[in-house]
Design an enzyme around this catalytic site. Sequence first.
Site, PDB file in Angstrom:
ATOM      1  N   GLU A 203      83.470   7.811   5.097  1.00 36.15           N
ATOM      2  CA  GLU A 203      82.219   8.350   4.555  1.00 36.15           C
ATOM      3  C   GLU A 203      82.382   8.485   3.048  1.00 36.15           C
ATOM      4  OE1 GLU A 203      80.127  11.429   6.847  1.00 36.15           O
ATOM      5  OE2 GLU A 203      81.700  11.259   8.336  1.00 36.15           O
TER       6      GLU A 203
ATOM      7  N   HIS B 292      72.214  16.860   1.962  1.00 38.52           N
ATOM      8  CA  HIS B 292      72.709  15.573   2.476  1.00 38.52           C
ATOM      9  C   HIS B 292      71.789  14.489   1.931  1.00 38.52           C
ATOM     10  CE1 HIS B 292      73.956  12.436   5.229  1.00 38.52           C
ATOM     11  NE2 HIS B 292      74.928  13.208   5.651  1.00 38.52           N
TER      12      HIS B 292
ATOM     13  N   ARG C 124      78.482  13.377  -2.052  1.00 35.82           N
ATOM     14  CA  ARG C 124      77.111  13.665  -1.617  1.00 35.82           C
ATOM     15  C   ARG C 124      76.193  14.159  -2.724  1.00 35.82           C
ATOM     16  NH1 ARG C 124      78.042  16.355   4.282  1.00 35.82           N
ATOM     17  NH2 ARG C 124      78.539  14.357   5.178  1.00 35.82           N
TER      18      ARG C 124
ATOM     19  N   HIS D 124      71.658  20.716   3.924  1.00 36.00           N
ATOM     20  CA  HIS D 124      72.550  20.345   5.023  1.00 36.00           C
ATOM     21  C   HIS D 124      73.662  21.362   5.272  1.00 36.00           C
ATOM     22  CE1 HIS D 124      74.628  17.715   7.763  1.00 36.00           C
ATOM     23  NE2 HIS D 124      75.706  17.660   6.999  1.00 36.00           N
TER      24      HIS D 124
ATOM     25  N   ARG E 183      80.994  19.942  -0.463  1.00 41.40           N
ATOM     26  CA  ARG E 183      81.917  19.610   0.636  1.00 41.40           C
ATOM     27  C   ARG E 183      82.107  18.111   0.800  1.00 41.40           C
ATOM     28  NH1 ARG E 183      81.008  18.289   5.779  1.00 41.40           N
ATOM     29  NH2 ARG E 183      78.890  19.102   5.934  1.00 41.40           N
TER      30      ARG E 183
HETATM   31  C1  SIN Z   1      77.180  13.058   8.558  1.00 38.35           C
HETATM   32  O1  SIN Z   1      77.430  12.485   9.596  1.00 38.35           O
HETATM   33  O2  SIN Z   1      76.783  12.481   7.549  1.00 38.35           O
HETATM   34  C2  SIN Z   1      77.342  14.547   8.500  1.00 38.35           C
HETATM   35  C3  SIN Z   1      78.730  14.926   8.671  1.00 38.35           C
HETATM   36  C4  SIN Z   1      79.070  16.001   7.695  1.00 38.35           C
HETATM   37  O3  SIN Z   1      78.200  16.760   7.291  1.00 38.35           O
HETATM   38  O4  SIN Z   1      80.223  16.051   7.267  1.00 38.35           O
END
Ligand code: SIN
Length: 429
Positions: A113, A231, A272, A335, A370
């Site tokens: 990610e 998010h 993010r 988020h 985060r």
């Molecule tokens: C996501 O799947 O993007 C959310 C997971 C997270 O908030 O770490």
Amino acid sequence: MSMERFDALIIGAGVAGLNCALHLPEAMRVLVVCKGGLKESDSFLAQGGICVLRDRGDFQGYFEDTMRAGHYENNPFTVRCMIENSRRTIEELIALGVRFARDERGELRYTREGAHSRPRILFHADCTGKEITSHLLREAQRRSNLTLRPHTTMVDLLLAEEDEACLGAVLCENATGRVYAVRAGNTVLATGGVGGLFPHSTNYRILTGDGVGVCLEHEIAVDHADYVQFHPTSLYTAGHGRSFLISESVRGEGAHLLDREGHRFVDELLPRDVVTAAIYEQMRREGSDFVRLDLRTVEGGERTLKEHFPGIVEHCRKEGYDVFSAPIPVVPAQHYFMGGVRSSLSGRTTMPHLYAVGETCCNGVHGRNRLASNSLLEALIFARRAAEDIAAGSAARGEAAFDPAIYQIKQIERARRARVRKEIRRERK
Ligand code: SIN
């Protein structure tokens, strides 16, 4: 007002509340309450996955990724503690029956990610949170020392005279409005985040920062109430209500963010907050309510989308979007809450016999922003540590303010500020 007695009271039944309950000695009588149904926690909604230290060689990279995403405002001691405990935590989950994606040889598969320098995220399709939390819940329902009581709202904390210790909480049975007190040796706040206070959030609407609110009222330390994460990608809808998340791992696997002309306008795997800011800026330039996310560029195409992201594909289909044939409209949504009730490495707050764990607490692990997929891991680890601390019976003093780790952080911070001041002076000369 009627009064019940338990050894421990846990307010919240997401992964933090449940894991804390499961790690308390079976000799303790524990009450776990939650505001909605037992499956109405954000832990159930987590899509992307859960981070883990892949091997010893990954320590520095994982540490640096977490710190960089958090703008180096993280508490390095809690970050280190989280990373060092990550393997053990995953092993505990697997022992409980949690299934993570594996390759043909049966080895764990890792996805990626934003802001991760390498793939280190374990996943179960696009419903990792549900897989983990439902196993914890099943285990909790099996334990005879645990009483699980849904649809129960915390009204207040029960404090000793002069507010020198927490004695439990005042609760309300949602259906009848009956208010009663629960006296407990230790009380744990695991009430989740604050998303219900925002019009557009991926959180359940019932999550309104109750743990933080009650601490503010009683002058129990709360840190960084303004550290709220948006998010980058929730599915755009015109109405209010819970926003549907389009997992960051979709971008980790190759999905592209596009402007109105179909051009990429940001590196999708930046932290993010950076990607969110770029999307808002793009929306402003276009005068649009959303940007577009093209899932057709995901590596492995249709097969990966169907295997890894079946929930997202299906939800989009129900909303009238075919992810295989066109980009979908996405918009940032509230988020996660990085601030919260100040807590130590053992979850202690500044109030004796009161603990805070999960999204409710701020132990500094996330800093100002985060890193993706650190939330389930952090919640599980520090909830277990809180349970161990309670079990050791050493919570007689509210020690968050005197936690040696926090004390050292302050020293590091002072030294950093002194360095910055010195540099500024040097530049001025
Ligand atoms: C996501 O799947 O993007 C959310 C997971 C997270 O908030 O770490």
